[in-house]
Design a protein around this motif. Sequence first.
Motif, PDB file in Angstrom:
ATOM      1  N   ASP A  46      -5.315  38.758 -68.272  1.00 11.61           N
ATOM      2  CA  ASP A  46      -6.816  39.097 -68.452  1.00 11.61           C
ATOM      3  C   ASP A  46      -7.537  39.147 -69.799  1.00 11.61           C
ATOM      4  O   ASP A  46      -6.624  39.485 -70.677  1.00 11.61           O
ATOM      5  CB  ASP A  46      -7.188  40.200 -67.632  1.00 11.61           C
ATOM      6  N   HIS A  49     -13.946  38.731 -71.542  1.00 10.93           N
ATOM      7  CA  HIS A  49     -15.768  38.208 -71.064  1.00 10.93           C
ATOM      8  C   HIS A  49     -16.379  38.322 -71.891  1.00 10.93           C
ATOM      9  O   HIS A  49     -17.371  36.870 -72.588  1.00 10.93           O
ATOM     10  CB  HIS A  49     -16.320  38.097 -69.678  1.00 10.93           C
ATOM     11  N   SER A  53     -13.543  33.412 -77.185  1.00  9.80           N
ATOM     12  CA  SER A  53     -12.630  33.189 -77.240  1.00  9.80           C
ATOM     13  C   SER A  53     -12.017  32.224 -78.981  1.00  9.80           C
ATOM     14  O   SER A  53     -12.814  31.707 -79.930  1.00  9.80           O
ATOM     15  CB  SER A  53     -12.357  31.841 -76.919  1.00  9.80           C
TER      16      SER A  53
END
Length: 85
Positions: A46, A49, A53
């Motif tokens: 996980d 969000h 990235s």
Amino acid sequence: MPDEHVSILQSLGVALLAFATVVWGFGLVRLMRRYRSGADLWGADDFLHGLPSQREAGPHLEAVELTPAERDAFAVLVRRLNDGH
């Protein structure tokens, strides 16, 4: 036995604050248990969000070839900075 100078409202205020503290403590314990059990469900795969990235590699390195005059000027600058300290 309460002091004779303490009014009933002051005694009730202290009791109300003590009760509110106990209720707040129980609520905090329930909240912490709820989020702790939810955190156990997260796996290693996980991710968050809200965060961008990560790159696999760093940025491309840029290099500029200096002319001999620029190299000499840079060497003079470095010598001046070293002599000043």
